[in-house]
Enzyme design. Structure first.
Site, PDB file in Angstrom:
ATOM      1  N   PRO A   2       0.849  -1.219  -0.155  1.00 36.42           N
ATOM      2  CG  PRO A   2      -0.920  -1.445   1.647  1.00 36.42           C
ATOM      3  CD  PRO A   2       0.262  -2.209   0.780  1.00 36.42           C
ATOM      4  CD  GLU A   3       4.333   2.117  -3.409  1.00 36.51           C
ATOM      5  OE1 GLU A   3       4.657   3.219  -4.189  1.00 36.51           O
ATOM      6  OE2 GLU A   3       4.816   0.956  -3.838  1.00 36.51           O
TER       7      GLU A   3
END
Length: 292
Positions: A2-3
DNA sequence: CACTTGACCTGTCCGC
DNA sequence: TGCGGACAGGTCAAGT
Protein backbone atom coordinates in the site's frame (compact mmCIF):
# COMPACT_ATOMS: atom_id res chain seq x y z
CA UNK A 1 1.16 -2.60 0.39
CA UNK A 2 0.00 0.00 0.00
CA UNK A 3 1.39 3.18 -1.27
CA UNK A 4 -0.57 6.39 -1.74
CA UNK A 5 -3.04 5.20 -4.44
CA UNK A 6 -3.90 2.01 -2.54
CA UNK A 7 -4.37 3.76 0.81
CA UNK A 8 -6.40 6.53 -0.82
CA UNK A 9 -8.61 3.95 -2.56
CA UNK A 10 -9.36 2.37 0.80
CA UNK A 11 -9.92 5.77 2.40
CA UNK A 12 -12.52 6.75 -0.18
CA UNK A 13 -14.24 3.40 0.12
CA UNK A 14 -14.39 3.40 3.90
CA UNK A 15 -15.52 7.01 4.01
CA UNK A 16 -18.58 5.89 2.04
CA UNK A 17 -19.15 2.73 4.07
CA UNK A 18 -18.54 3.30 7.77
CA UNK A 19 -19.17 6.98 8.58
CA UNK A 20 -21.88 7.22 11.23
CA UNK A 21 -21.57 3.59 12.31
CA UNK A 22 -21.22 2.79 16.00
CA UNK A 23 -18.45 0.46 17.20
CA UNK A 24 -19.92 -2.25 19.40
CA UNK A 25 -17.10 -4.77 19.77
CA UNK A 26 -13.36 -5.08 19.15
CA UNK A 27 -11.24 -8.21 19.05
CA UNK A 28 -7.60 -8.83 18.12
CA UNK A 29 -5.18 -11.73 18.11
CA UNK A 30 -1.80 -10.00 18.09
CA UNK A 31 -0.91 -7.28 20.56
CA UNK A 32 1.56 -5.52 18.30
CA UNK A 33 -1.19 -5.05 15.73
CA UNK A 34 -3.32 -3.22 18.30
CA UNK A 35 -1.33 -2.12 21.35
CA UNK A 36 -4.05 -0.24 23.26
CA UNK A 37 -5.18 -1.49 26.66
CA UNK A 38 -8.62 -2.67 27.70
CA UNK A 39 -9.38 0.52 29.57
CA UNK A 40 -8.74 2.84 26.62
CA UNK A 41 -10.73 0.56 24.34
CA UNK A 42 -13.81 0.44 26.54
CA UNK A 43 -13.61 4.13 27.40
CA UNK A 44 -13.02 5.63 23.95
CA UNK A 45 -13.62 3.04 21.23
CA UNK A 46 -16.67 1.05 22.28
CA UNK A 47 -19.83 3.06 21.69
CA UNK A 48 -18.02 5.66 19.57
CA UNK A 49 -19.27 6.54 16.09
CA UNK A 50 -17.12 7.01 13.00
CA UNK A 51 -16.91 10.66 12.04
CA UNK A 52 -14.67 10.61 8.98
CA UNK A 53 -11.79 8.73 7.36
CA UNK A 54 -8.69 10.76 6.48
CA UNK A 55 -5.27 9.97 5.02
CA UNK A 56 -1.82 11.48 5.38
CA UNK A 57 0.97 9.83 3.40
CA UNK A 58 0.35 6.07 3.71
CA UNK A 59 -1.43 6.42 7.06
CA UNK A 60 -5.20 6.22 7.54
CA UNK A 61 -6.87 8.19 10.30
CA UNK A 62 -10.38 7.19 11.36
CA UNK A 63 -11.78 10.02 13.45
CA UNK A 64 -14.28 9.06 16.15
CA UNK A 65 -17.04 11.31 17.47
CA UNK A 66 -15.01 11.89 20.64
CA UNK A 67 -11.49 13.15 21.26
CA UNK A 68 -9.87 9.98 19.88
CA UNK A 69 -8.93 8.62 16.45
CA UNK A 70 -7.79 5.26 15.14
CA UNK A 71 -4.47 5.52 13.32
CA UNK A 72 -3.71 2.71 10.88
CA UNK A 73 -0.58 1.80 8.93
CA UNK A 74 -0.90 -1.16 6.57
CA UNK A 75 2.87 -1.44 5.94
CA UNK A 76 3.59 -4.28 3.47
CA UNK A 77 0.68 -6.69 3.64
CA UNK A 78 -2.11 -4.96 5.56
CA UNK A 79 -5.71 -5.07 4.37
CA UNK A 80 -8.82 -3.27 5.65
CA UNK A 81 -11.95 -5.01 4.43
CA UNK A 82 -15.52 -4.09 5.31
CA UNK A 83 -18.18 -6.79 5.26
CA UNK A 84 -21.86 -6.88 6.04
CA UNK A 85 -23.01 -10.25 7.39
CA UNK A 86 -24.66 -11.14 4.07
CA UNK A 87 -21.66 -10.08 1.96
CA UNK A 88 -19.28 -12.09 4.13
CA UNK A 89 -21.51 -15.14 3.95
CA UNK A 90 -21.47 -14.95 0.16
CA UNK A 91 -17.76 -14.21 -0.19
CA UNK A 92 -15.77 -16.81 -2.13
CA UNK A 93 -12.67 -16.17 -4.23
CA UNK A 94 -13.91 -14.48 -7.40
CA UNK A 95 -11.29 -13.42 -9.95
CA UNK A 96 -11.22 -9.86 -8.71
CA UNK A 97 -10.55 -10.86 -5.09
CA UNK A 98 -7.85 -12.63 -3.09
CA UNK A 99 -9.86 -13.42 0.00
CA UNK A 100 -12.99 -15.30 0.95
CA UNK A 101 -14.92 -15.29 4.17
CA UNK A 102 -13.46 -13.38 7.09
CA UNK A 103 -11.88 -13.66 9.57
CA UNK A 104 -9.12 -15.68 7.97
CA UNK A 105 -5.61 -16.76 9.01
CA UNK A 106 -4.21 -13.24 8.66
CA UNK A 107 -6.96 -11.36 10.51
CA UNK A 108 -5.40 -9.36 13.36
CA UNK A 109 -8.18 -6.98 14.44
CA UNK A 110 -11.96 -7.02 13.98
CA UNK A 111 -14.12 -3.94 14.61
CA UNK A 112 -17.78 -4.82 14.85
CA UNK A 113 -20.47 -2.20 14.36
CA UNK A 114 -23.90 -2.05 15.98
CA UNK A 115 -25.56 -3.21 12.73
CA UNK A 116 -23.35 -6.35 12.90
CA UNK A 117 -21.25 -5.35 9.88
CA UNK A 118 -17.51 -5.61 10.52
CA UNK A 119 -14.20 -4.06 9.51
CA UNK A 120 -11.37 -6.60 9.30
CA UNK A 121 -7.72 -5.62 9.62
CA UNK A 122 -5.73 -8.44 8.03
CA UNK A 123 -1.94 -8.47 7.91
CA UNK A 124 0.04 -11.53 6.90
CA UNK A 125 3.45 -10.21 7.91
CA UNK A 126 2.33 -8.41 11.09
CA UNK A 127 4.28 -5.23 10.28
CA UNK A 128 1.16 -3.08 10.20
CA UNK A 129 -0.66 -1.65 13.18
CA UNK A 130 -3.80 0.11 14.31
CA UNK A 131 -3.93 2.21 17.42
CA UNK A 132 -6.25 4.43 19.33
CA UNK A 133 -4.86 7.85 20.08
CA UNK A 134 -6.13 11.26 21.26
CA UNK A 135 -6.66 13.54 18.24
CA UNK A 136 -4.56 16.20 19.88
CA UNK A 137 -1.53 13.89 19.99
CA UNK A 138 -1.56 12.90 16.32
CA UNK A 139 0.29 15.95 15.09
CA UNK A 140 2.99 15.25 17.69
CA UNK A 141 3.93 11.88 16.23
CA UNK A 142 7.44 12.21 14.77
CA UNK A 143 6.29 10.80 11.46
CA UNK A 144 3.61 13.45 11.01
CA UNK A 145 5.95 16.22 12.10
CA UNK A 146 8.54 15.33 9.47
CA UNK A 147 6.52 13.86 6.57
CA UNK A 148 6.78 15.73 3.26
CA UNK A 149 4.11 17.26 1.02
CA UNK A 150 1.17 15.34 -0.47
CA UNK A 151 1.91 14.90 -4.18
CA UNK A 152 -1.73 15.12 -5.29
CA UNK A 153 -2.47 18.38 -3.48
CA UNK A 154 -2.75 21.39 -5.82
CA UNK A 155 -0.06 23.15 -3.78
CA UNK A 156 2.47 20.49 -4.82
CA UNK A 157 4.27 22.00 -7.80
CA UNK A 158 7.51 21.03 -9.48
CA UNK A 159 9.23 23.84 -7.59
CA UNK A 160 8.09 22.26 -4.33
CA UNK A 161 9.63 18.96 -5.42
CA UNK A 162 12.87 20.76 -6.31
CA UNK A 163 12.96 22.43 -2.90
CA UNK A 164 12.27 19.14 -1.08
CA UNK A 165 15.04 17.40 -3.01
CA UNK A 166 17.47 20.11 -1.87
CA UNK A 167 17.40 18.43 1.54
CA UNK A 168 18.74 15.14 0.18
CA UNK A 169 21.30 16.13 -2.40
CA UNK A 170 23.64 13.24 -1.74
CA UNK A 171 21.04 10.51 -2.06
CA UNK A 172 20.37 8.50 -5.14
CA UNK A 173 17.12 9.73 -6.63
CA UNK A 174 15.32 6.46 -5.90
CA UNK A 175 16.26 6.62 -2.21
CA UNK A 176 15.08 10.24 -2.14
CA UNK A 177 11.69 9.35 -3.64
CA UNK A 178 11.23 6.62 -1.02
CA UNK A 179 12.12 9.05 1.78
CA UNK A 180 8.77 10.09 3.25
CA UNK A 181 10.21 13.38 4.53
CA UNK A 182 10.91 14.43 0.94
CA UNK A 183 7.54 13.42 -0.46
CA UNK A 184 4.57 11.62 1.11
CA UNK A 185 3.16 8.38 -0.18
CA UNK A 186 5.62 7.11 -2.81
CA UNK A 187 6.86 3.53 -2.41
CA UNK A 188 8.79 1.06 -4.50
CA UNK A 189 6.23 0.64 -7.29
CA UNK A 190 5.64 4.30 -8.09
CA UNK A 191 9.29 5.22 -7.59
CA UNK A 192 10.27 2.76 -10.34
CA UNK A 193 7.40 3.78 -12.60
CA UNK A 194 7.98 7.51 -12.37
CA UNK A 195 11.76 7.16 -12.84
CA UNK A 196 11.15 5.16 -16.01
CA UNK A 197 8.74 7.85 -17.23
CA UNK A 198 11.32 10.55 -16.57
CA UNK A 199 14.10 8.47 -18.19
CA UNK A 200 16.21 8.71 -15.05
CA UNK A 201 18.47 5.96 -13.74
CA UNK A 202 17.51 5.32 -10.10
CA UNK A 203 21.15 5.70 -8.98
CA UNK A 204 21.41 9.22 -10.35
CA UNK A 205 22.48 11.49 -7.52
CA UNK A 206 19.95 14.17 -6.62
CA UNK A 207 22.64 16.86 -6.78
CA UNK A 208 23.25 16.11 -10.45
CA UNK A 209 19.61 16.59 -11.55
CA UNK A 210 18.79 19.55 -13.76
CA UNK A 211 15.70 21.70 -13.25
CA UNK A 212 14.30 20.25 -16.46
CA UNK A 213 14.78 16.69 -15.18
CA UNK A 214 13.10 17.51 -11.86
CA UNK A 215 10.18 19.07 -13.70
CA UNK A 216 9.81 15.95 -15.86
CA UNK A 217 10.05 13.69 -12.80
CA UNK A 218 7.36 15.79 -11.12
CA UNK A 219 5.06 15.32 -14.13
CA UNK A 220 5.64 11.56 -14.07
CA UNK A 221 5.05 11.22 -10.32
CA UNK A 222 1.71 13.00 -10.59
CA UNK A 223 0.82 11.02 -13.72
CA UNK A 224 1.50 7.56 -12.29
CA UNK A 225 -0.19 8.30 -8.96
CA UNK A 226 -3.33 9.62 -10.67
CA UNK A 227 -3.41 6.74 -13.13
CA UNK A 228 -3.05 4.21 -10.34
CA UNK A 229 -5.76 5.87 -8.27
CA UNK A 230 -7.98 5.67 -11.35
CA UNK A 231 -7.21 1.93 -11.63
CA UNK A 232 -7.87 1.24 -7.96
CA UNK A 233 -4.17 0.82 -7.09
CA UNK A 234 -1.71 -2.03 -7.64
CA UNK A 235 -2.22 -5.62 -6.56
CA UNK A 236 1.06 -7.50 -6.57
CA UNK A 237 0.47 -10.22 -3.98
CA UNK A 238 -1.61 -9.03 -1.08
CA UNK A 239 -3.30 -5.73 -1.73
CA UNK A 240 -7.08 -5.58 -1.79
CA UNK A 241 -9.37 -2.62 -1.23
CA UNK A 242 -12.16 -2.04 1.30
CA UNK A 243 -14.35 -4.55 -0.57
CA UNK A 244 -11.62 -7.18 -0.78
CA UNK A 245 -11.05 -6.44 -4.47
CA UNK A 246 -7.78 -6.12 -6.38
CA UNK A 247 -6.48 -3.01 -8.10
CA UNK A 248 -5.48 -3.15 -11.76
CA UNK A 249 -2.64 -0.62 -12.13
CA UNK A 250 0.01 -3.30 -12.70
CA UNK A 251 -1.65 -4.13 -16.03
CA UNK A 252 -0.61 -0.61 -17.06
CA UNK A 253 2.79 -0.58 -15.35
CA UNK A 254 5.76 -0.03 -17.67
CA UNK A 255 8.58 -1.66 -15.66
CA UNK A 256 7.47 -2.82 -12.22
CA UNK A 257 7.53 -6.64 -12.08
CA UNK A 258 8.26 -6.76 -15.80
CA UNK A 259 11.87 -7.95 -15.79
CA UNK A 260 12.85 -9.63 -19.10
CA UNK A 261 9.88 -8.09 -20.90
CA UNK A 262 10.54 -5.48 -23.61
CA UNK A 263 10.56 -1.83 -22.64
CA UNK A 264 7.36 -0.34 -24.12
CA UNK A 265 9.34 2.70 -25.27
CA UNK A 266 12.44 1.20 -26.91
CA UNK A 267 12.07 -2.60 -26.86
CA UNK A 268 15.19 -3.40 -24.83
CA UNK A 269 14.75 -5.94 -22.04
CA UNK A 270 13.74 -4.55 -18.68
CA UNK A 271 16.18 -5.46 -15.93
CA UNK A 272 15.81 -5.92 -12.21
CA UNK A 273 18.62 -4.47 -10.12
CA UNK A 274 19.09 -3.51 -6.47
CA UNK A 275 19.15 0.16 -5.49
CA UNK A 276 18.99 1.57 -1.97
CA UNK A 277 18.39 -1.97 -0.72
CA UNK A 278 15.25 -2.40 -2.79
CA UNK A 279 14.42 -4.42 -5.88
CA UNK A 280 14.40 -1.91 -8.72
CA UNK A 281 13.14 -2.20 -12.29
CA UNK A 282 14.70 -0.23 -15.13
CA UNK A 283 15.11 -0.10 -18.86
CA UNK A 284 18.91 -0.01 -19.18
CA UNK A 285 18.61 1.69 -22.56
CA UNK A 286 16.19 4.49 -21.63
CA UNK A 287 17.55 5.02 -18.13
CA UNK A 288 21.31 5.49 -18.48
CA UNK A 289 23.56 6.01 -15.52
CA UNK A 290 25.12 9.46 -15.70
CA UNK A 291 28.56 7.83 -15.99
CA UNK A 292 27.51 5.74 -19.01
C1' DC B 1 24.66 14.71 11.10
C1' DA B 2 23.81 12.12 6.73
C1' DC B 3 23.39 8.02 4.98
C1' DT B 4 23.16 2.72 4.99
C1' DT B 5 21.91 -1.62 6.83
C1' DG B 6 19.33 -4.81 9.62
C1' DA B 7 15.15 -5.94 12.12
C1' DC B 8 10.36 -6.59 12.40
C1' DC B 9 7.09 -11.26 10.45
C1' DT B 10 5.03 -14.82 7.32
C1' DG B 11 4.77 -16.97 2.99
C1' DT B 12 6.41 -18.28 -1.50
C1' DC B 13 9.55 -19.38 -4.93
C1' DC B 14 13.90 -21.15 -6.73
C1' DG B 15 17.95 -24.06 -6.83
C1' DC B 16 20.15 -28.19 -5.18
C1' DT C 1 9.41 -34.02 -2.32
C1' DG C 2 12.44 -31.72 1.05
C1' DC C 3 15.24 -28.05 2.67
C1' DG C 4 17.87 -23.71 2.87
C1' DG C 5 18.14 -19.17 1.34
C1' DA C 6 16.59 -15.10 -0.94
C1' DC C 7 13.04 -12.09 -1.45
C1' DA C 8 8.45 -9.37 -0.90
C1' DG C 9 4.88 -3.19 -1.68
C1' DG C 10 7.37 0.10 4.62
C1' DT C 11 9.38 2.18 8.37
C1' DC C 12 12.40 2.37 12.47
C1' DA C 13 16.56 1.73 15.18
C1' DA C 14 21.14 0.91 15.23
C1' DG C 15 25.47 1.14 12.93
C1' DT C 16 29.17 3.50 10.09
Amino acid sequence: MPELPEVETIRRGLDQLIVGKEISKVSFDWTKSFPNDEQQVSAFLLGAKIQQVRRRAKVLIIDLDNEYSLIIHLKMTGQLVYRSVAANFGAGHPNDSLIGQLPDKSTRVVLQFSDNSRLFFNDQRKFGWMRLMPKIEISNIDFFKTVGPEPLEPSFTWQVLRRQLEKRKKLKIKAALLDQTVLAGIGNIYADESLWGAKLHPETLVISLTARQIHKLYDEIVFVLKLSLDKGGSTDKNYVNHEGKKGSYLEFAKVFRRENEPCPRCGHDIQKIRVAGRGTHICPHCQKKPSD
